[in-house]
Each structure stands twice: as structure tokens, then as C-alpha cells.
Design a protein around this motif. Structure first.
Motif, PDB file in Angstrom:
ATOM      1  N   ASN A  24       0.977  -1.161  -0.088  1.00  0.00           N
ATOM      2  CA  ASN A  24      -0.038   0.009  -0.116  1.00  0.00           C
ATOM      3  C   ASN A  24       0.965   1.123  -0.035  1.00  0.00           C
ATOM      4  N   VAL A  25       0.509   2.221  -0.728  1.00  0.00           N
ATOM      5  CA  VAL A  25       0.987   3.661  -0.652  1.00  0.00           C
ATOM      6  C   VAL A  25       0.648   4.323   0.638  1.00  0.00           C
ATOM      7  N   LEU A  26       1.594   4.641   1.518  1.00  0.00           N
ATOM      8  CA  LEU A  26       1.283   5.643   2.572  1.00  0.00           C
ATOM      9  C   LEU A  26       1.149   6.929   2.234  1.00  0.00           C
ATOM     10  N   PRO A  27       0.163   7.632   2.872  1.00  0.00           N
ATOM     11  CA  PRO A  27       0.184   9.268   2.412  1.00  0.00           C
ATOM     12  C   PRO A  27       1.283  10.063   3.103  1.00  0.00           C
ATOM     13  N   GLN A  28       1.853  10.925   2.440  1.00  0.00           N
ATOM     14  CA  GLN A  28       2.649  11.724   2.980  1.00  0.00           C
ATOM     15  C   GLN A  28       2.172  12.627   4.094  1.00  0.00           C
ATOM     16  N   ILE A  29       0.943  13.095   3.906  1.00  0.00           N
ATOM     17  CA  ILE A  29       0.371  14.008   4.493  1.00  0.00           C
ATOM     18  C   ILE A  29      -1.028  13.596   4.785  1.00  0.00           C
ATOM     19  N   ARG A  30      -1.452  13.829   6.088  1.00  0.00           N
ATOM     20  CA  ARG A  30      -2.968  13.397   6.324  1.00  0.00           C
ATOM     21  C   ARG A  30      -3.726  14.644   6.843  1.00  0.00           C
ATOM     22  N   TYR A  31      -4.858  15.040   6.416  1.00  0.00           N
ATOM     23  CA  TYR A  31      -6.023  15.954   6.821  1.00  0.00           C
ATOM     24  C   TYR A  31      -7.133  15.362   7.423  1.00  0.00           C
ATOM     25  N   SER A  32      -7.865  16.263   7.935  1.00  0.00           N
ATOM     26  CA  SER A  32      -9.355  15.778   8.378  1.00  0.00           C
ATOM     27  C   SER A  32     -10.132  17.035   7.922  1.00  0.00           C
ATOM     28  N   ILE A  33     -11.434  16.486   7.605  1.00  0.00           N
ATOM     29  CA  ILE A  33     -12.674  17.683   7.606  1.00  0.00           C
ATOM     30  C   ILE A  33     -13.697  17.021   7.880  1.00  0.00           C
ATOM     31  N   ALA A  34     -14.834  17.926   8.412  1.00  0.00           N
ATOM     32  CA  ALA A  34     -16.058  17.271   8.804  1.00  0.00           C
ATOM     33  C   ALA A  34     -16.915  17.256   7.471  1.00  0.00           C
ATOM     34  N   GLU A  35     -17.731  16.292   7.164  1.00  0.00           N
ATOM     35  CA  GLU A  35     -18.751  16.186   6.250  1.00  0.00           C
ATOM     36  C   GLU A  35     -19.796  17.176   6.281  1.00  0.00           C
ATOM     37  N   GLU A  36     -20.269  17.479   5.240  1.00  0.00           N
ATOM     38  CA  GLU A  36     -21.137  18.846   5.017  1.00  0.00           C
ATOM     39  C   GLU A  36     -20.623  20.111   5.167  1.00  0.00           C
ATOM     40  N   SER A  37     -19.176  20.135   5.140  1.00  0.00           N
ATOM     41  CA  SER A  37     -18.480  21.480   5.322  1.00  0.00           C
ATOM     42  C   SER A  37     -18.749  22.265   3.990  1.00  0.00           C
ATOM     43  N   ALA A  38     -18.967  23.625   4.384  1.00  0.00           N
ATOM     44  CA  ALA A  38     -19.531  24.447   3.235  1.00  0.00           C
ATOM     45  C   ALA A  38     -18.284  24.451   2.234  1.00  0.00           C
ATOM     46  N   ARG A  39     -18.919  24.756   0.904  1.00  0.00           N
ATOM     47  CA  ARG A  39     -17.865  24.927  -0.059  1.00  0.00           C
ATOM     48  C   ARG A  39     -16.843  26.097   0.021  1.00  0.00           C
ATOM     49  N   GLY A  40     -15.539  25.627  -0.238  1.00  0.00           N
ATOM     50  CA  GLY A  40     -14.642  26.855  -0.123  1.00  0.00           C
ATOM     51  C   GLY A  40     -13.906  26.673   1.071  1.00  0.00           C
ATOM     52  N   SER A  41     -14.463  25.607   1.977  1.00  0.00           N
ATOM     53  CA  SER A  41     -13.845  25.398   3.352  1.00  0.00           C
ATOM     54  C   SER A  41     -12.233  24.790   2.951  1.00  0.00           C
ATOM     55  N   VAL A  42     -11.330  25.330   3.774  1.00  0.00           N
ATOM     56  CA  VAL A  42      -9.952  24.922   3.648  1.00  0.00           C
ATOM     57  C   VAL A  42      -9.701  23.802   4.227  1.00  0.00           C
ATOM     58  N   ASP A  49       2.855  22.744   3.003  1.00  0.00           N
ATOM     59  CA  ASP A  49       3.116  21.346   3.955  1.00  0.00           C
ATOM     60  C   ASP A  49       4.035  20.577   3.162  1.00  0.00           C
ATOM     61  N   LEU A  50       3.981  20.319   1.713  1.00  0.00           N
ATOM     62  CA  LEU A  50       4.833  19.652   0.999  1.00  0.00           C
ATOM     63  C   LEU A  50       5.984  20.326   0.767  1.00  0.00           C
ATOM     64  N   GLY A  51       6.119  21.556   1.151  1.00  0.00           N
ATOM     65  CA  GLY A  51       7.550  22.295   0.868  1.00  0.00           C
ATOM     66  C   GLY A  51       7.537  22.898  -0.551  1.00  0.00           C
ATOM     67  N   LEU A  52       6.482  23.037  -1.249  1.00  0.00           N
ATOM     68  CA  LEU A  52       6.399  23.779  -2.511  1.00  0.00           C
ATOM     69  C   LEU A  52       6.433  25.289  -2.601  1.00  0.00           C
ATOM     70  N   ASP A  53       7.071  25.643  -3.742  1.00  0.00           N
ATOM     71  CA  ASP A  53       6.986  26.985  -3.855  1.00  0.00           C
ATOM     72  C   ASP A  53       5.551  27.507  -4.311  1.00  0.00           C
ATOM     73  N   VAL A  54       4.811  28.307  -3.552  1.00  0.00           N
ATOM     74  CA  VAL A  54       3.271  28.639  -3.797  1.00  0.00           C
ATOM     75  C   VAL A  54       3.470  29.417  -5.256  1.00  0.00           C
ATOM     76  N   ASN A  55       4.554  30.255  -5.463  1.00  0.00           N
ATOM     77  CA  ASN A  55       4.569  31.016  -6.588  1.00  0.00           C
ATOM     78  C   ASN A  55       4.661  30.336  -7.875  1.00  0.00           C
ATOM     79  N   LYS A  56       5.224  29.162  -7.717  1.00  0.00           N
ATOM     80  CA  LYS A  56       5.414  28.583  -9.118  1.00  0.00           C
ATOM     81  C   LYS A  56       4.385  27.400  -9.245  1.00  0.00           C
ATOM     82  N   LEU A  57       3.091  27.132  -8.509  1.00  0.00           N
ATOM     83  CA  LEU A  57       2.280  26.151  -8.606  1.00  0.00           C
ATOM     84  C   LEU A  57       1.747  26.260  -9.819  1.00  0.00           C
ATOM     85  N   LYS A  58       1.263  27.289 -10.437  1.00  0.00           N
ATOM     86  CA  LYS A  58       0.788  27.242 -11.942  1.00  0.00           C
ATOM     87  C   LYS A  58       1.825  26.817 -12.860  1.00  0.00           C
ATOM     88  N   GLU A  59       3.082  27.332 -12.712  1.00  0.00           N
ATOM     89  CA  GLU A  59       3.954  26.889 -13.700  1.00  0.00           C
ATOM     90  C   GLU A  59       4.188  25.425 -13.783  1.00  0.00           C
TER      91      GLU A  59
END
Length: 557
Positions: A24-42, A49-59
Motif C-alpha cells: 500500500n502507498v502510505l500518504p505523506q500528509i493526512r488531513y481531516s474535515i467534517a462532512e457537510e462542510s461549506a464549499r470553499g472550506s480549506v 506542507d509539502l514544501g512547494l514554492d506557492v509562486n510556481k504552482l501554476k507553472e
């Protein structure tokens, strides 16, 4: 973070991928969120958390490539946040599983990275326990034995999970009946236990209320009204030979196959001793769709398709009732274990990093990421992949099981082969083995690695004296096996020295329809010059440009 009835985002646990021999592939990050959360909830700031440069995400085209099939989770490429983009219904996703998680695979390019994320869907208490009916009618003989008489009741169902699921039952106060609860996995099945001898002439009926509560805060409940009629007939219930039957059954067994033959006896005579069989009404609908029971013989028959990958164990509650005026019922359980067969072919997932690769790529250049899986278990689910043809590519196994990188094995030459059709074959280890294949095409992009070549070298041309100035005296041609601008050729005449320099100064060269035409700007005189020599250079338009030259010998007639 967005909230509904309580905080939607709880804790973020960050894990590093580790070597796992379970496949099995183990996840690098685990999050949790409640069901029925509003659209747009982060859900979490995944890029951070992955250490990526936010300014280069689209590129880098940071995106989700698998998982979240209903599209309720997306990545904001402006800030790297994983957010809710649709309705999340935990009960629809995971039914009553204690752990409900969505596994996501993300990919970023230039350089290529692949990450695995797990998002746990946290249950909220949005469902109340509910009984199949609002009113329940039971009959019991007055000579029923206290403490030994059990009346099965319909179990309540709660779609929530964990603490929000069904927690307990209560029975309205009375002097004759008490509750006994049978727990099977997550189900709690209530039974009425007779605790005091009945007297129909004194109390012919009882009206009770059974209430089911969940464990949420605040708790929710549902109830059913139970009417018990006391009669003085039929005092023996059918009794099965065994309380629990254990059966092993292969998946894909033919419809109509016998699973097990049940047998129950009743010590009464006549109609009171005649036994009929049936499923307990507390069974899930799925069991009714897959199995059926012969009410007269007690034979359990396969009714629908059985798939090990969908469910590995079935537990059926069976009741045997007599035909007395007030039927008595006996109960048993059947545990059916499903045996796995090799009936699933491997599934191949290809994540292409590029559809083109330049011909001067070094051996070991990664082209695509390949993952294979098989829904079967054991040897039937172990998958090995390979390439079917002898080509300058190979599959490099990853430290994660059944994952590969498609890389270049040798140097490439577009001028020899410009397009490769690569077939990936994956086989499991079952007997017989099952396989599947996937085909991808790789275009070899050109680099400027070939110089122009003249059709001959040297050239010899014979020209009569007194030629007309300004007209073409001869033409030459060169070709380049590269592509596009790397094959576009231009020509020029090299400067000469001495006598040839004077002659060359009266020559000009122009490109017309791919051929280089040489023009004389004056007429030649045989008595002055009988022969001269010069050089023409052909250059392509690549970066850097490559060139070649040819010697031209001109004889004046």
C-alpha cells in the motif's frame, strides 16, 4: 477554517513516505474535515506542507490526478490550499465504516514530483436512529418460560458512524419484559426477554415503547411502539441443529448453487410442529439480493453474483417458525467466507510527464510514471510490469510496490526513428495469470545534430565565354536530415584570394525553390581566364547553426 456544527478542520499530521512491504502507498500528509462542510472550506495548505514554492504552482501544473472521483476536493493554485468544492456526504462515501478517507495523488512538473494525500471525512451527527416500522405487533403464549423466551425486534439503523452511530436502546418501564442486546460488528439487535410468568386472563396485552439513542452530543433518538398479545397455545419453538453454521464459498459461484442445508426441529405436533424457514428481517438489503432460502427445506441458495472484492464475509441471521396459530421462532446464524479467485486483470495508471522527448536526452531520463494495481488478494493481486518490445526504453521499479518509472535506456536518434509506440504489459501471479496492457506514444523531438550535405563534392561546371551578365550559370543543392528550422538551409560564397578573388567578386548566389543558383554579373573571356575555383557554404538555421562547404570548379569554354 470553515465550521458547520463544530470545527471542520481538526489536526494535520504530516508523514514521510516509508518503505512498506504490504503493497500500500502510505500518504505523506493526512488531513481531516467534517462532512457537510461549506464549499470553499480549506482542508489544509497542501503546497506549504509539502514544501512547494506557492509562486510556481501554476507553472509546475500542480494538480490532483486521481482520487476524489466526485470532485469535491480541489487545489487552489494561487495559494496552494486544498479546499472543498462540492458536497461531502460521509454516509454516501463510506456508509458505516469507522474510518472514512479519500486518497489523493498529486503531481507537479519541472521537476516531476508525485505526492500522496489522505483526507479523513469526519462524521457529524446528522442522522437519527430509525426503525423499519412505527408499529410492531407480537404474540406470545402465556406458558412461555421466563428468562428463556426471547422475542426478536427489528434493529434500528443509524447512517452515522463512530460515536454518532447507534449507541443504546431503552424500553418503557414494565414488570414483565426486559431488553437483551446482541452485538454483531456495528449492529445492535434488540431482543425482548420475558422475566415474569404471563397470565392472559389477567393481562391480555402489553403496550411498550422501544427507543434507540445514538452517542452524539446532543444525542438523537427514534422509537417504535410494540404491542404484545398474550395467547395460550403452541409452547415449543423450532430448534436448529447448530446455533452457528460456518461455510466457505468461492466467488463467481453459479447462480442456483447450494450454500448450506439448514435443519430445525419442533417438538410440537401437527401445524405447531411444521417448520418454515426465512431470513431475519434485520438483514441488509444486499444479503436479500445475493441469497435466498427455500422456506420448506431450509436450503440456502445463491441468487446473485458473489464478488470477493466487494465483500469477503457474509453473516446471515435465519429464523425457523412453526405453523401454529401463534408461531414460535428459533434462530441461527450462518457465516459465509468468500474465497478469492483470480478474476481481475491488473489496472494500469500512466502519468505522462511529457509526450515529446528530445533526441539528445541522456539515458535514464524519466518519461512517465507507471502504477499498477489488482483488486484480487494474495498472489492473485501481486503485479509485475514489463515492456513488450526491444526498444531504447525500460521500466525502472520504484521502492513502492507495483510502481515504475519509464526511462530512456539508450541514446535516441530522431533521424532513425521519430515515433515510438510503447506497450506496457502487466501480469499478476495468479494461476492462470491474468494480464492487461496499455500503449503510449512518444515523439522524438529534433535537435540540430546534422550538418547540411551537398549532393556532390566537388562540383564541375563548363561555361561558354561571352555569357550574358545577370543570368544563372549553374545551380547546386544541399540537404539536411534534421527537421524544421534545423533543416532550413541558406547559402553564401566564401571570399577568395588572388585571381579567384577577382572572379568571385562578379558572382552572386540566390535561393529559389530549395536550389542555390549562381549568377555571373559579367561575361567571361576564355583568352583571359580558362578556369577558376571558389567555395560555397551551406548553413542550417539551427541554434547553434551547423554548416558545410563545397568546392566549385568552373571551366571557361
Amino acid at each position: 477554517m470553515a465550521t458547520r456544527e463544530y470545527t471542520a478542520f481538526t489536526a494535520i499530521l504530516r508523514y514521510f513516505t516509508v518503505l512498506c512491504f504490504c503493497g500500500n502507498v502510505l500518504p505523506q500528509i493526512r488531513y481531516s474535515i467534517a462532512e457537510e462542510s461549506a464549499r470553499g472550506s480549506v482542508v489544509g495548505y497542501i503546497a506549504k506542507d509539502l514544501g512547494l514554492d506557492v509562486n510556481k504552482l501554476k507553472e509546475r501544473r500542480f494538480r490532483i490526478v486521481s482520487g476524489s472521483k466526485d470532485g469535491f476536493l480541489q487545489i487552489n493554485q494561487d495559494n496552494g490550499a486544498l479546499f472543498v468544492s462540492g458536497n461531502i456526504d460521509r454516509e454516501e462515501l463510506c456508509e458505516k465504516s469507522l474510518l472514512c478517507a479519500v486518497n489523493l495523488k498529486t503531481v507537479a512538473e519541472n521537476p516531476s514530483e508525485i505526492h500522496y494525500i489522505e483526507v479523513e471525512i469526519v462524521d457529524i451527527n446528522d442522522n437519527s436512529p430509525a426503525f423499519p416500522v412505527r408499529e410492531k405487533h407480537l404474540e406470545i403464549p402465556e406458558n412461555a418460560v421466563p428468562q428463556s423466551t426471547r422475542l426478536p425486534l427489528d434493529a434500528a439503523r443509524d447512517s452515522d458512524a463512530g460515536l454518532n452511530a447507534l449507541h443504546k436502546y431503552t424500553l418503557s418501564p414494565n414488570n414483565y419484559f426486559e431488553l437483551d442486546i446482541k452485538t454483531r460488528e456495528e449492529d445492535k439487535i434488540p431482543f425482548l426477554i420475558l422475566k415474569k410468568q404471563l397470565d392472559r386472563e389477567q393481562t391480555p396485552t402489553f403496550n411498550l415503547t422501544l427507543t434507540a439513542f445514538d452517542g452524539g452530543k446532543p444525542e438523537r433518538s427514534g422509537s417504535v411502539n410494540i404491542t404484545i398479545t398474550v395467547v395460550d397455545i403452541n409452547d415449543n419453538a423450532p430448534l436448529f441443529d447448530r446455533q452457528v453454521y460456518s461455510v466457505a464459498l468461492e466467488e463467481n459461484v453459479e447462480i442456483g448453487s447450494l450454500v448450506v442445508k439448514l435443519h430445525a426441529t419442533d417438538l410440537d405436533e401437527g401445524a405447531n410442529g411444521q417448520v418454515v424457514y426465512g431470513f431475519d428481517k434485520s438483514l441488509m438489503r444486499k444479503e436479500f439480493e445475493i441469497f435466498e432460502i427455500n422456506s420448506n427445506t431450509g436450503d440456502i441458495i445463491v441468487k446473485g453474483s458473489i464478488d470477493f472484492e466487494e465483500q469477503r464475509v457474509y453473516e446471515l441471521d435465519i429464523q425457523a417458525s412453526d405453523k401454529g396459530q401463534v408461531p414460535l421462532t428459533g434462530h441461527c446464524s450462518i457465516i459465509i467466507s468468500i474465497k478469492d479467485l483470480n478474476d481481475n486483470t491488473p489496472e494500469i495508471d500512466v502519468t505522462s510527464l511529457s509526450t515529446d522527448i528530445v533526441e539528445d536526452s541522456k539515458p535514464g531520463t524519466i518519461i512517465s510514471l507507471i502504477s499498477a494495481s489488482d483488486r484480487d488478494s494474495g498472489e492473485n493481486g501481486m503485479v509485475i510490469c514489463s515492456l513488450t518490445d526491444d526498444i531504447p526504453f525500460e521500466l525502472k521499479p520504484s521502492f513502492q510496490k507495483s510502481m515504475y518509472s519509464l526511462i530512456t535506456k539508450d541514446l535516441l536518434d530522431r533521424e532513425t526513428i521519430s515515433l515510438y509506440t510503447i506497450t506496457i504489459m502487466c501480469k499478476d501471479r495468479g494461476e492462470p495469470s491474468l494480464s492487461s496492457q496499455k500503449t503510449i506514444q512518444i515523439n522524438i523531438a529534433d535537435v540540430n545534430d546534422n550538418s547540411p550535405v551537398f549532393t556532390q563534392n566537388p562540383f564541375y561546371f563548363y561555361i561558354s565565354e561571352n555569357n550574358t551578365p545577370g543570368t544563372s550559370i549553374f545551380s547546386i543543392n544541399a540537404f539536411d536530415i534534421d527537421q524544421n528550422e534545423n533543416a532550413q538551409i541558406s547559402y553564401h560564397i566564401l571570399k577568395a584570394e588572388g585571381h579567384e578573388a577577382n572572379m568571385v567578386s562578379y558572382l552572386n548566389i540566390n535561393l529559389v525553390d530549395g536550389n542555390a543558383y549562381v549568377y555571373a554579373l559579367k561575361g567571361f573571356d576564355f583568352e583571359t581566364t580558362k578556369m577558376f575555383q571558389f567555395h560555397i557554404v551551406a548553413s542550417d538555421s539551427g541554434t547553434p547553426s551547423l554548416s558545410n562547404n563545397v568546392t566549385v570548379n568552373v571551366f571557361i569554354l
